[in-house]
Design an enzyme around this catalytic site. Structure first.
Site, short mmCIF file in Angstrom:
data_model
loop_
_atom_site.label_atom_id
_atom_site.label_comp_id
_atom_site.label_asym_id
_atom_site.label_seq_id
_atom_site.Cartn_x
_atom_site.Cartn_y
_atom_site.Cartn_z
N HIS A 3 8.92 -9.11 1.13
CA HIS A 3 8.87 -7.93 0.28
C HIS A 3 9.65 -8.23 -0.99
CE1 HIS A 3 7.72 -4.79 3.37
NE2 HIS A 3 8.19 -5.71 4.19
N ILE A 36 0.82 -1.20 0.00
CA ILE A 36 0.00 0.00 0.00
C ILE A 36 0.87 1.26 0.00
CG2 ILE A 36 -0.27 0.37 2.51
CD1 ILE A 36 -3.32 0.58 1.97
N GLY A 39 12.21 -3.67 12.10
CA GLY A 39 11.09 -2.78 11.78
C GLY A 39 9.86 -3.48 11.28
N GLN A 40 9.67 -4.74 11.68
CA GLN A 40 8.44 -5.44 11.27
C GLN A 40 7.23 -4.73 11.87
OE1 GLN A 40 8.21 -9.62 12.35
NE2 GLN A 40 6.28 -9.91 11.24
N HIS A 82 5.70 -12.02 5.70
CA HIS A 82 5.60 -11.59 4.31
C HIS A 82 6.99 -11.37 3.73
CE1 HIS A 82 5.22 -8.20 7.10
NE2 HIS A 82 5.94 -7.50 6.25
P1 5GP Z 1 6.91 -4.80 7.48
O1 5GP Z 1 7.30 -3.42 7.94
O2 5GP Z 1 6.08 -5.51 8.54
O3 5GP Z 1 8.04 -5.62 6.97
O4 5GP Z 1 5.99 -4.56 6.22
C1 5GP Z 1 4.62 -4.35 6.26
C2 5GP Z 1 4.24 -3.75 4.93
O5 5GP Z 1 2.84 -3.85 4.80
C3 5GP Z 1 4.60 -2.27 4.79
O6 5GP Z 1 5.47 -2.10 3.69
C4 5GP Z 1 3.25 -1.60 4.60
O7 5GP Z 1 3.29 -0.53 3.67
C5 5GP Z 1 2.37 -2.73 4.12
N1 5GP Z 1 0.97 -2.58 4.47
C6 5GP Z 1 0.47 -2.21 5.68
N2 5GP Z 1 -0.87 -2.20 5.65
C7 5GP Z 1 -1.23 -2.60 4.40
C8 5GP Z 1 -2.50 -2.79 3.76
O8 5GP Z 1 -3.58 -2.62 4.33
N3 5GP Z 1 -2.47 -3.20 2.47
C9 5GP Z 1 -1.30 -3.42 1.80
N4 5GP Z 1 -1.39 -3.81 0.53
N5 5GP Z 1 -0.10 -3.25 2.37
C10 5GP Z 1 -0.06 -2.85 3.65
#
Ligand code: 5GP
Ligand code: ZN
Length: 114
Positions: free
Chosen positions: A102, A31, A93-94, A100
């Site tokens: 990236h 997003i 920074g999770q 997931h």
């Molecule tokens: P993390 O920081 O946990 O590795 O990554 C989480 C990712 O999820 C972030 O890059 C963030 O932009 C994405 N994200 C958070 N909420 C949503 C959402 O509602 N939809 C989508 N498509 N991505 C999301």
């Protein structure tokens, strides 16, 4: 896990821009993209982080990476290159606690990361 954002995306109760779907996993656009190509690959099964993965999940984890590479190939940026990242817990920074991968590509990425 009804309170998990990505479980809700799997269930379809929160919309996402899907690019990949199969019996084990889903791929959808982040997003808040940090690159021209920024796609998240997640298992349908809830696993809060890589720390929770067990030997049973080995194939599933490989499946996420394989799906990411396939997407990069099919969208024409595999040869130029890309990065696959799994953030785990606070120091990485999770922010979403459903594992997931990236997939970032479409531009030159700095290394080392911050
Ligand atoms: P993390 O920081 O946990 O590795 O990554 C989480 C990712 O999820 C972030 O890059 C963030 O932009 C994405 N994200 C958070 N909420 C949503 C959402 O509602 N939809 C989508 N498509 N991505 C999301
Ligand atoms: Zn979940």
């Amino acid at each position: 896990m009804s309170d998990c954002l990505f479980c809700r995306i799997v269930a379809g109760t929160i919309p996402s821009r899907k690019v990949h779907e199969d019996e084990l996993s889903l791929g959808f656009h982040d997003i808040s993209p940090h690159a021209p190509q920024h796609v998240l690959f997640i298992p349908r099964k809830h696993l809060s982080s890589l720390n929770e993965a067990t030997a049973e999940d080995r194939e599933l984890l490989g499946h996420l990476l394989f799906s990411a590479a396939k997407y990069a190939r099919e969208n024409g940026f595999a040869d130029a290159g890309y990065r696959t990242v799994i953030n785990t817990n606070r120091d990485a920074g999770q922010t979403v606690f459903h594992i997931h991968v990236h997939l970032l590509g479409g531009r030159a990425l700095a290394w080392p990361p911050g």
